[in-house]
Design an enzyme around this catalytic site. Structure first.
Site, PDB file in Angstrom:
ATOM      1  N   HIS A 167      -2.081  -3.989   5.198  1.00  0.00           N
ATOM      2  CA  HIS A 167      -1.754  -3.500   6.547  1.00  0.00           C
ATOM      3  C   HIS A 167      -2.983  -3.163   7.360  1.00  0.00           C
ATOM      4  CE1 HIS A 167      -2.454   0.884   5.856  1.00  0.00           C
ATOM      5  NE2 HIS A 167      -2.304   0.515   4.606  1.00  0.00           N
TER       6      HIS A 167
ATOM      7  N   CYS B  45      -6.036  -0.083   7.000  1.00  0.00           N
ATOM      8  CA  CYS B  45      -5.769   0.503   5.671  1.00  0.00           C
ATOM      9  C   CYS B  45      -6.890   1.485   5.285  1.00  0.00           C
ATOM     10  CB  CYS B  45      -5.662  -0.605   4.632  1.00  0.00           C
ATOM     11  SG  CYS B  45      -5.283   0.001   2.974  1.00  0.00           S
TER      12      CYS B  45
ATOM     13  N   ARG C 204       2.863   5.059   6.501  1.00  0.00           N
ATOM     14  CA  ARG C 204       3.300   4.365   7.730  1.00  0.00           C
ATOM     15  C   ARG C 204       3.848   2.973   7.458  1.00  0.00           C
ATOM     16  NH1 ARG C 204      -2.521   4.795  10.282  1.00  0.00           N
ATOM     17  NH2 ARG C 204      -2.891   4.169   8.120  1.00  0.00           N
TER      18      ARG C 204
ATOM     19  N   ASP D 142       0.459   3.785   1.737  1.00  0.00           N
ATOM     20  CA  ASP D 142       0.390   4.382   3.078  1.00  0.00           C
ATOM     21  C   ASP D 142       1.779   4.732   3.629  1.00  0.00           C
ATOM     22  OD1 ASP D 142       0.170   4.508   6.059  1.00  0.00           O
ATOM     23  OD2 ASP D 142      -1.917   4.020   5.640  1.00  0.00           O
TER      24      ASP D 142
ATOM     25  N   CYS E 255       0.847  -1.193   0.000  1.00  0.00           N
ATOM     26  CA  CYS E 255       0.000   0.000   0.000  1.00  0.00           C
ATOM     27  C   CYS E 255       0.886   1.248   0.000  1.00  0.00           C
ATOM     28  CB  CYS E 255      -0.913  -0.007   1.214  1.00  0.00           C
ATOM     29  SG  CYS E 255      -2.083   1.386   1.239  1.00  0.00           S
TER      30      CYS E 255
HETATM   31 CO    CO Z   1      -3.360   1.144   3.036  1.00  0.00          CO
END
Ligand code: CO
Length: 212
Positions: free
Chosen positions: A98, A101, A46, A44, A42
């Site tokens: 994750h 998400c 993090r 993302d 992803c």
């Molecule tokens: Co995500």
């Protein structure tokens, strides 16, 4: 100080630190790359694959998109996948979802801005295909996390049916597909499932729950 200046300063500090530890740190990668893994994760912020696996430059070939989705008509991903498997010769492809998400949550909620809403079509398909189980989860957090897990499963099955992977399996290349989830709460990667050329795709069960 502006954040963008801080980014540049941090880069110079990192380069100096790596050189101090190993004068050959950058030179050894200049000629070619020989990664062993393709990581599909992803976008993302993090979920940083190099950091969480302590990979050095040259270790991971990476593709990221919102909700780690695999569309066979995604030319970007198919080019990355073909290059990784058939040119670089990576033997392991990881799809890593994750905890919490936002993309998967948006698929659950519906009504995201375009073009995100269109992008999430596959994630909504996953929701439709596993609706009974997702609906049965008692809390919103458990719903999204179970959808994260079954999304990894379904994207892994999509991956197994892409041209680059089918070609590798048919040629008996030693390729394994791995489905993982990353838990933001403790930094641990949790393995869900694996697919090899011997896997009967129609019989792949739903993975055990790991994000509880
Ligand atoms: Co995500």
């Amino acid at each position: 100080m502006k954040e963008i200046d801080q980014l540049m300063l941090a880069n110079r500090a990192w380069a100096a630190e790596m050189l101090a530890e190993n004068p050959d740190y950058f030179n050894r990668n200049v000629g070619a790359q020989k990664p062993v893994f393709l990581w599909i994760g992803c976008s993302d912020s993090r979920v940083a694959p190099d950091q969480m696996t302590q990979a050095v430059p040259g270790g991971l070939f990476v593709h990221r998109n919102i909700a780690n989705l695999v569309y066979p008509d995604d030319g970007n991903l198919m080019a990355v996948l073909h290059y990784a498997v058939h040119v670089l010769g990576v033997e392991n492809v990881v799809i890593c979802g994750h905890y919490g998400c936002g993309g998967v949550q948006a698929a659950l909620d519906g009504g995201a801005d375009q073009p995100i809403e269109d992008w999430l079509a596959h994630a909504r398909q996953v929701l439709d295909d596993h609706r009974d189980e997702i609906d049965a989860m008692p809390t919103p957090e458990e719903k999204v996390n179970r959808l994260v897990e079954v999304n990894v499963r379904d994207q892994l099955l999509h991956l197994a049916q892409t041209e680059p992977v089918k070609k590798a399996f048919e040629a008996d290349m030693p390729l394994t597909l791995h489905g993982w989830v990353y838990d933001l709460r403790d930094g641990h990667i949790k393995p869900l499932m694996r697919v090899t050329r011997d896997t009967v795709l129609a019989e792949v069960p739903r993975p055990e729950r790991v994000l509880v």
